[in-house]
Design a protein around this motif. Structure first.
Motif, short mmCIF file in Angstrom:
data_model
loop_
_atom_site.label_atom_id
_atom_site.label_comp_id
_atom_site.label_asym_id
_atom_site.label_seq_id
_atom_site.Cartn_x
_atom_site.Cartn_y
_atom_site.Cartn_z
N ARG A 204 121.94 58.91 7.99
CA ARG A 204 121.82 60.03 7.06
C ARG A 204 123.00 60.03 6.09
N ARG A 205 122.70 60.33 4.85
CA ARG A 205 123.77 60.47 3.87
C ARG A 205 124.38 61.86 3.96
N GLY A 206 125.69 61.94 3.77
CA GLY A 206 126.35 63.24 3.82
C GLY A 206 126.63 63.68 5.24
N ARG A 207 127.05 64.94 5.36
CA ARG A 207 127.45 65.42 6.68
C ARG A 207 126.21 65.75 7.53
N ASN A 208 126.42 65.73 8.84
CA ASN A 208 125.32 66.05 9.76
C ASN A 208 124.92 67.51 9.63
N MET A 209 123.64 67.77 9.85
CA MET A 209 123.13 69.14 9.88
C MET A 209 123.61 69.83 11.16
N PRO A 210 123.63 71.17 11.20
CA PRO A 210 124.06 71.87 12.40
C PRO A 210 123.30 71.45 13.66
N THR A 211 121.99 71.22 13.52
CA THR A 211 121.23 70.79 14.70
C THR A 211 121.70 69.42 15.19
N GLU A 212 122.11 68.56 14.25
CA GLU A 212 122.55 67.22 14.64
C GLU A 212 123.94 67.25 15.29
N VAL A 213 124.80 68.14 14.84
CA VAL A 213 126.09 68.34 15.51
C VAL A 213 125.86 68.78 16.95
N PHE A 214 124.91 69.72 17.11
CA PHE A 214 124.54 70.20 18.44
C PHE A 214 124.01 69.06 19.30
N ALA B 97 116.33 63.12 13.52
CA ALA B 97 117.02 63.19 14.80
C ALA B 97 116.63 64.44 15.58
N THR B 98 116.47 65.57 14.87
CA THR B 98 116.08 66.81 15.54
C THR B 98 114.67 66.70 16.09
N TYR B 99 113.75 66.16 15.29
CA TYR B 99 112.38 65.97 15.78
C TYR B 99 112.36 65.09 17.03
N GLN B 100 113.09 63.99 16.97
CA GLN B 100 113.06 63.05 18.09
C GLN B 100 113.77 63.61 19.32
N PHE B 101 114.83 64.36 19.12
CA PHE B 101 115.53 65.00 20.24
C PHE B 101 114.58 65.96 20.97
N LEU B 102 113.82 66.74 20.22
CA LEU B 102 112.88 67.67 20.83
C LEU B 102 111.77 66.92 21.55
N ALA B 103 111.30 65.82 20.96
CA ALA B 103 110.27 65.02 21.62
C ALA B 103 110.80 64.47 22.95
N ALA B 104 112.03 63.95 22.92
CA ALA B 104 112.64 63.42 24.15
C ALA B 104 112.78 64.51 25.20
N GLY B 105 113.18 65.71 24.77
CA GLY B 105 113.30 66.82 25.70
C GLY B 105 111.98 67.16 26.36
N CYS B 106 110.90 67.07 25.61
CA CYS B 106 109.57 67.31 26.18
C CYS B 106 109.25 66.29 27.27
N TYR B 107 109.63 65.03 27.04
CA TYR B 107 109.38 64.01 28.06
C TYR B 107 110.23 64.25 29.30
N VAL B 108 111.45 64.77 29.13
CA VAL B 108 112.28 65.14 30.28
C VAL B 108 111.55 66.21 31.11
N SER B 109 110.91 67.16 30.45
CA SER B 109 110.24 68.26 31.14
C SER B 109 109.11 67.78 32.05
N ILE B 110 108.49 66.65 31.70
CA ILE B 110 107.38 66.15 32.53
C ILE B 110 107.80 64.92 33.33
#
Length: 648
Positions: A419-429, A386-399
């Motif tokens: 994902r199993r278990g609780r979300n990572m801090p980046t995913e909560v963000f 999710a973090t990788y894809q969020f950053l990729a999407a943000g890059c597309y917003v920039s252009i």
């Protein structure tokens, strides 16, 4: 026994050579070869290979295999140590000390393996052995000043000047170990007997076993103390109560001495230092002696790269140095060369190359390429897709490729739910950011399903890349952010307040919440500081704090802004002292410098205290900010010692 030990060490070293040259599969085959199954050196090698796979690839399921191999290596080292003590020594140290070094290797690596598995049990077990300090003081009774480091063929250079307090353990060699020496069976005779200093430039080591002993003792001591200093504060308090204290600068010095040697430990010491220096250069924001750090870093990378030019880990660190020293294009070329498909692959380490390349492309505003690299990372390891894809999407917003970005954003909730278990801090963000823009899109009367349309500052821009951009890139950020409405009504070297707003009274402005206005001023403040406009930077940080106090969603802005203000204070101190140094009489000039530094350090500490107070559970990514605060505090302490200030 000596001949057998040297042969086991030789065969194991050939396996490590394969590992360091990127051929991890061949290395594992060498460590598992028939006839080597019971060699503690080979079991150590196998454990290290599995450990690196697990740690670099973030594959927690491999940790149990690493623990099994390292435990067997520890047990084997104990057995050989017992046998060796009953035999004559084949070197200038006490019999069996080489096995004691291997045993400490296994102990500290087991501890790290447990720690990476989110358990401090294994690391706390290290304290029961207490061998790290004993070995270090036994082999380096007069300290480290006579030993070379990777950036110095002459004795060690220190970040602490000659007028440092005599209480510093770095400058106080251990000459009489008293009861400690009798308790451990000091190998050089009685307490008052001459203590030969082996392994210096003047008195080199004899053969691979002595090299193993000297390098391994410095490695074990340095790694043990460095990791201890990086443990969470609560854990450090517990072990401090038990009598275990750390000295980070001495730990780094010991690792540097080990890294300058020629055995396997030297490479691992180099890797530890590369990792540490890379993190400090990226995250601390300010370095008390940046030239020293970069000099050590470059020396280590060059030394290891000459032995293993195709190793991914050394290519990665070469690129990190280039990125941190503003050679962004050079870093990109290095990483792209390292990821060529016609080279020997080390998949877990190659993922780090791809990750670094994605960030470096983002830093240089090559958004489409960066988006592709972040997307490719989802195929390379199992960390937060999710973090990788969020950053990729943000890059597309920039252009401006909003439909492409929206498709990725739409997939993220499902990716995080799987994902199993609780979300990572980046995913909560990420969840909070998606909800924020959905509300904004609805408030503005748009289609809530197309909330990417409401993004004016790309979510990929809120990460830590702006402190290392070049001049041209910094100006591009200023031009883009200052064009957003409402205009920035602040005067800096690079900003002129708009006398008349070009926005229609009834038109929607680009940034319509205090959250977004705070983010814009924060980024502009960092970029102005990067360009050297410290006065303008401070104005913008103050503006970010003013808007943050009214913000509803971006809980992270206040803490990060106070942190960046602390960085600004220290950089401003460097600049001011450079300008006044040497002005007037020598004594008055020094007084002016010290007064300037006291003011800068006092202000930086106050800002850091406020930043740390905001590192609460409610704040996004607070653990990352907490780590940055700790690093910057340590750099401030080093600077105080360097300029001769005991308190402010």
């Amino acid at each position: 026994m000596t001949t057998e030990t040297e042969e086991m060490l030789r065969l194991a070293s050939s396996g490590f050579d394969l590992l360091f040259a990127n051929d991890i599969d061949a290395a594992m085959r060498a460590f598992s070869a028939d006839g080597q199954d019971n060699s503690p050196f080979h079991l150590m090698g196998l454990g290290v290979c599995v450990f690196l796979k697990a740690a670099l690839g973030m594959e927690a399921e491999l940790m149990e295999d690493a623990i099994r191999c390292l435990t067997l290596s520890e047990q084997g080292a104990k057995k050989y140590l017992k046998l060796a003590k009953a035999s004559p020594s084949g070197h200038r140290f006490q019999p069996g000390i080489e096995w004691e070094v291997l045993h400490t290797d296994a102990v500290v690596l087991l501890g790290l393996t447990h720690a990476l598995g989110e358990s401090y049990r294994g690391y706390l077990q290290c304290f029961a052995h207490s061998k790290f300090t004993k070995l270090f003081k036994m082999l380096y009774p007069n300290g480290l000043d006579a030993y070379a480091t990777p950036s110095h063929s002459t004795p060690v250079a220190s970040r602490i000047p000659s007028h440092t307090s005599l209480k510093s353990p770095i400058d106080t060699p251990v000459r009489n170990l008293g009861f400690f020496a009798r308790w451990t069976g000091f190998p050089f005779g009685g307490v008052n007997a001459p203590q030969p200093i082996v392994g210096t430039i003047a008195t080199p080591s004899n053969g691979p076993v002595e090299e193993l002993v000297l390098s391994g003792a410095a490695f074990g001591y340095g790694l043990f103390n460095l990791v201890l200093s990086l443990l969470p504060a609560k854990i450090r308090n517990v072990v401090g109560f038990l009598g275990y204290n750390h000295d980070r600068q001495l730990a780094l010095k010991a690792l540097a001495v080990s890294a300058a040697r020629s055995d396997v430990h030297a490479v691992f010491s180099g890797l530890v230092l590369m990792t540490y220096y890379g993190v400090v250069l990226l995250m601390s924001g300010y370095q008390a002696d940046e030239r020293h750090i970069i000099s050590q870093y470059k020396g280590i990378v060059q030394r290891v790269s000459e032995r293993y030019p195709k190793g991914s880990l050394w290519i990665l660190n070469k690129a990190k140095i280039q990125r941190m020293t503003s050679d962004t294009e050079g870093a990109i070329a290095t990483l792209q060369e390292g990821l060529r498909t016609d080279r020997q692959m080390f998949p877990q380490a190659d993922t780090l190359l791809a990750f670094e390349l994605a960030w470096t492309l983002l830093q240089s505003r090559r958004y489409e390429e960066s988006a592709q690299m972040f997307s490719d990372l989802t195929k390379m390891n199992s960390w937060s897709h999710a973090t990788y894809q969020f950053l990729a999407a943000g890059c597309y917003v920039s252009i401006g490729q909003l439909s492409k970005a929206q498709k990725i954003f739409d997939r993220l909730p499902g990716v995080m739910d799987r994902r199993r278990g609780r979300n990572m801090p980046t995913e909560v963000f990420i969840k909070k950011k998606l909800a924020f823009y959905k509300r904004k899109q609805a408030r503005r009367g748009g289609d809530p399903r197309k909330f990417a349309e409401s993004m004016r500052i790309s979510p990929a821009e809120v990460w830590n890349t702006h402190s290392h951009v070049d001049h041209e890139t910094a100006l591009a950020h200023i031009q883009e952010l200052s064009a957003l409405t409402p205009p920035v009504e602040l005067q800096t070297v690079y900003l002129t307040p708009s006398s008349v707003s070009n926005t229609s009274p009834n038109a929607d402005v680009d940034l319509d919440t205090p959250d977004e206005l705070a983010v814009r001023s924060l980024i502009l403040g960092i970029v102005h500081r990067t360009l050297g406009d410290y006065k303008g930077s401070r104005i913008l940080f103050d503006d970010a704090l003013r808007h943050w106090r009214e913000a509803e969603t971006n809980s992270w802005i206040g803490g990060v802004t106070y942190f960046e203000l602390a960085v600004l204070d220290m950089k401003d101190g460097d600049k001011s002292c450079y300008n006044v140094d040497g002005v007037g009489e020598e004594d008055s000039g020094k007084g002016t410098v010290l007064d300037t530094w006291r003011r800068a350090i006092r202000s930086a500490r106050e800002a850091l205290q406020k930043a740390h107070a905001l590192c609460t559970r409610e704040a996004d990514l607070s653990s990352r900010l907490d780590s940055r605060v700790v690093m910057l505090r340590q750099e401030i302490e080093v600077k105080m010692r360097m300029v001769g200030i005991s308190d402010v």
